[in-house]
Design an enzyme around this catalytic site. Structure first.
Site, PDB file in Angstrom:
ATOM      1  N   PRO A   1       0.585   9.336  -4.824  1.00  0.00           N
ATOM      2  CA  PRO A   1       1.804   8.549  -5.055  1.00  0.00           C
ATOM      3  C   PRO A   1       1.646   7.471  -6.120  1.00  0.00           C
ATOM      4  O   PRO A   1       2.645   6.926  -6.582  1.00  0.00           O
ATOM      5  CB  PRO A   1       2.087   7.928  -3.676  1.00  0.00           C
ATOM      6  CG  PRO A   1       0.804   7.989  -2.933  1.00  0.00           C
ATOM      7  CD  PRO A   1       0.070   9.175  -3.456  1.00  0.00           C
TER       8      PRO A   1
ATOM      9  N   ASP B   1       9.799   3.074  -2.925  1.00  0.00           N
ATOM     10  CA  ASP B   1       9.040   3.401  -4.128  1.00  0.00           C
ATOM     11  C   ASP B   1       9.024   2.169  -5.035  1.00  0.00           C
ATOM     12  O   ASP B   1      10.083   1.692  -5.471  1.00  0.00           O
ATOM     13  CB  ASP B   1       9.753   4.577  -4.819  1.00  0.00           C
ATOM     14  CG  ASP B   1       9.038   5.042  -6.075  1.00  0.00           C
ATOM     15  OD1 ASP B   1       8.194   4.285  -6.604  1.00  0.00           O
ATOM     16  OD2 ASP B   1       9.328   6.165  -6.518  1.00  0.00           O
ATOM     17  N   GLY B   2       7.832   1.679  -5.336  1.00  0.00           N
ATOM     18  CA  GLY B   2       7.711   0.480  -6.167  1.00  0.00           C
ATOM     19  C   GLY B   2       8.313   0.665  -7.539  1.00  0.00           C
ATOM     20  O   GLY B   2       8.890  -0.268  -8.123  1.00  0.00           O
TER      21      GLY B   2
ATOM     22  N   THR C   1      -3.338   2.477  -5.207  1.00  0.00           N
ATOM     23  CA  THR C   1      -4.521   3.333  -5.125  1.00  0.00           C
ATOM     24  C   THR C   1      -4.897   3.740  -6.544  1.00  0.00           C
ATOM     25  O   THR C   1      -4.264   3.335  -7.519  1.00  0.00           O
ATOM     26  CB  THR C   1      -4.219   4.598  -4.299  1.00  0.00           C
ATOM     27  OG1 THR C   1      -3.128   5.285  -4.914  1.00  0.00           O
ATOM     28  CG2 THR C   1      -3.841   4.244  -2.866  1.00  0.00           C
ATOM     29  N   GLU C   2      -5.933   4.550  -6.644  1.00  0.00           N
ATOM     30  CA  GLU C   2      -6.265   5.116  -7.946  1.00  0.00           C
ATOM     31  C   GLU C   2      -5.125   6.043  -8.394  1.00  0.00           C
ATOM     32  O   GLU C   2      -4.299   6.446  -7.582  1.00  0.00           O
ATOM     33  CB  GLU C   2      -7.587   5.890  -7.847  1.00  0.00           C
ATOM     34  CG  GLU C   2      -8.778   4.948  -7.644  1.00  0.00           C
ATOM     35  CD  GLU C   2     -10.100   5.687  -7.713  1.00  0.00           C
ATOM     36  OE1 GLU C   2     -10.452   6.203  -8.781  1.00  0.00           O
ATOM     37  OE2 GLU C   2     -10.793   5.743  -6.685  1.00  0.00           O
TER      38      GLU C   2
ATOM     39  N   ASP D   1      -0.958  -3.482  -6.508  1.00  0.00           N
ATOM     40  CA  ASP D   1      -2.103  -3.194  -5.637  1.00  0.00           C
ATOM     41  C   ASP D   1      -1.998  -1.732  -5.225  1.00  0.00           C
ATOM     42  O   ASP D   1      -1.598  -1.406  -4.111  1.00  0.00           O
ATOM     43  CB  ASP D   1      -2.046  -4.126  -4.425  1.00  0.00           C
ATOM     44  CG  ASP D   1      -3.135  -3.822  -3.405  1.00  0.00           C
ATOM     45  OD1 ASP D   1      -4.015  -2.998  -3.695  1.00  0.00           O
ATOM     46  OD2 ASP D   1      -3.093  -4.414  -2.309  1.00  0.00           O
TER      47      ASP D   1
ATOM     48  N   ASP E   1       5.843  -1.150  -0.394  1.00  0.00           N
ATOM     49  CA  ASP E   1       4.870  -0.053  -0.302  1.00  0.00           C
ATOM     50  C   ASP E   1       5.646   1.213   0.020  1.00  0.00           C
ATOM     51  O   ASP E   1       6.562   1.203   0.843  1.00  0.00           O
ATOM     52  CB  ASP E   1       3.812  -0.349   0.775  1.00  0.00           C
ATOM     53  CG  ASP E   1       2.600   0.564   0.624  1.00  0.00           C
ATOM     54  OD1 ASP E   1       2.759   1.815   0.628  1.00  0.00           O
ATOM     55  OD2 ASP E   1       1.477   0.042   0.490  1.00  0.00           O
TER      56      ASP E   1
ATOM     57  N   ASP F   1      -1.573  -2.913   3.282  1.00  0.00           N
ATOM     58  CA  ASP F   1      -2.493  -3.502   4.267  1.00  0.00           C
ATOM     59  C   ASP F   1      -2.272  -5.001   4.433  1.00  0.00           C
ATOM     60  O   ASP F   1      -2.758  -5.602   5.381  1.00  0.00           O
ATOM     61  CB  ASP F   1      -3.955  -3.209   3.891  1.00  0.00           C
ATOM     62  CG  ASP F   1      -4.301  -3.680   2.491  1.00  0.00           C
ATOM     63  OD1 ASP F   1      -4.121  -4.879   2.192  1.00  0.00           O
ATOM     64  OD2 ASP F   1      -4.764  -2.853   1.686  1.00  0.00           O
TER      65      ASP F   1
END
Lengths: 275, 275
Positions: A162, A137-138, A157-158, A155, A106, A86
């Protein structure tokens, strides 16, 4: 007819927000993405049914991911943001003149595309010439970039979908190796009311890799419990040893030089989780 | 069939909690009272449809009303709690051996009766011999007790219904007069996300009466926005001048000697409200 978005933050508890308009709903290659315009919090990005950010309260999370680490490192020239499509963390990173280059990786390009289109006040700095945006892919990226970054911010998601691999010890070791010798990393590590075990596990893993590990908190109304934790791992510099009087007053709404150390003072039940 | 309790914290935002059982619903002389057993937060007391306390997160609010003021006053022998009929603040006050007597004045005796019956882990200390429980109007009580108390704690509902008068300048002046010369008062003053104007107004009023005014915060998941503010007015002692190393480690879960001053460091947008 009134439409409400309801998120079950646990099986037995949730938040509900009145909707003006649903702008996007899409099943991307990686997750369910939606952007909803809500009455109370403005436009809201959700992934897999979890609030990622809202226009009204996004400043808390994005400032608190970026500034504590950047004001702990003496010379953060090269910064990596894993996730964060974002663009909110990148916007805050760009407030630091010492940063020469920030790389955003991201896994889901759709998050970036839709954020630029519908959340320009958050995503605007993704076009800054000091920013490189990579859709990848980080986990892979950090393993391909040893000894490269001064600060790495996770940063994610929970830990579902992914982001699962971004909460593993292998990932934290990869981050350690991707950092230069004075490097610092920070990750969002969910909330202590409903995810105590996660916080304990992450801390145990990070402590086995980094010599300096610190935890801090911030209030984010649209995140579960309203209390969010962040875990910082550092090779050398301690955020609690920073001279706060030397921190400049940035254009922020949550973080301040005064809050830099205070954010690390945890409620007792949270202290007990990370002992 | 699943039953859920939903509270609209604003016109456009709320929380929702799965219910095991509804234990009490009663229209008292003053307000709608309910005690609900929820899956996530255990037993929950609501007044006029607003969560007052839950067994799972009550410790935050009750500790943070009681301890910052009691550890700022050098000798808090006589304490008044206005409201707080559930007994949670009194329980925390009783942890201070210097307190010789605590008076609880709640306008609604039903809150006291039902809390003793259904929330014994919160209300248990109401029977402590150092506690006097009075069912009366707190506004009247303070006006009838000049120069009487060392510390006064205002544990009110939001400023609707019977609590409206507890957010007036006349009430704060009455508190000033009811305090002894080194007296301190503290009030819960709602949240900065949805009630910024209230916080501004209370601060302006209290500053006109008390020479020392300080604000602090705590995270309470079941309260609107999860971020709660408290306003402290003091005739002499400053909570920020306390020697934290002299504060004993009580049996608490949120407050600690380390948090005593850190709780007063506000996010920048909250600082701006109380400037």
């Amino acid at each position: 007819m009134e439409l409400w978005y309801t998120e079950k933050q646990t099986d037995n508890f949730g938040i509900t927000a009145k909707i003006k308009e649903t702008l996007v709903t899409e099943k991307t290659e990686f997750q369910d993405l939606a952007i909803i315009d809500t009455e109370e919090f403005g436009r809201m990005l959700t992934l897999d049914g979890m609030v990622m950010t809202t226009v009204k309260d996004e400043f808390v999370y994005h400032e608190m991911v970026a500034h504590p680490a950047l004001f702990t490192h003496p010379n953060p020239e090269h910064v990596l943001v894993v996730g964060g499509g974002d663009g909110g963390v990148i916007r805050e990173v760009m407030k630091h003149p010492k940063v020469k280059k920030a790389v955003l990786v991201d896994i889901d390009g759709k998050v970036i595309t839709y954020s630029k289109q519908f959340l320009p006040e958050i995503a605007g700095e993704l076009d800054n010439p000091r920013v490189e945006v990579i859709v990848n892919d980080g986990y892979m990226h950090i393993h391909d970039h040893k000894n490269t970054y001064d600060v790495i911010m996770v940063d994610s998601t929970e830990p579902v979908g992914p982001a699962v691999e971004l909460f593993t010890k292998g990932f934290y070791q990869g981050i350690y190796d991707a950092l230069k010798e004075e490097g610092i990393f920070v990750a969002q590590t969910d909330n202590p009311w409903f995810k105590a075990d996660l916080i304990r596990t992450v801390n145990r893993d990070v402590r086995e890799i980094f010599p300096v590990v610190r935890n801090y908190i911030a209030n984010i109304p649209t995140y579960p419990s309203g209390l969010w934790t962040f875990t910082m791992g550092s090779k050398k510099h301690d955020p609690l040893q920073v001279d706060e009087t030397q921190i400049p007053e940035l254009d922020t709404k949550y973080y301040s030089p005064r809050l830099h150390k205070a954010a690390f003072v945890l409620p007792k039940f949270v202290e007990d989780l990370v002992k």
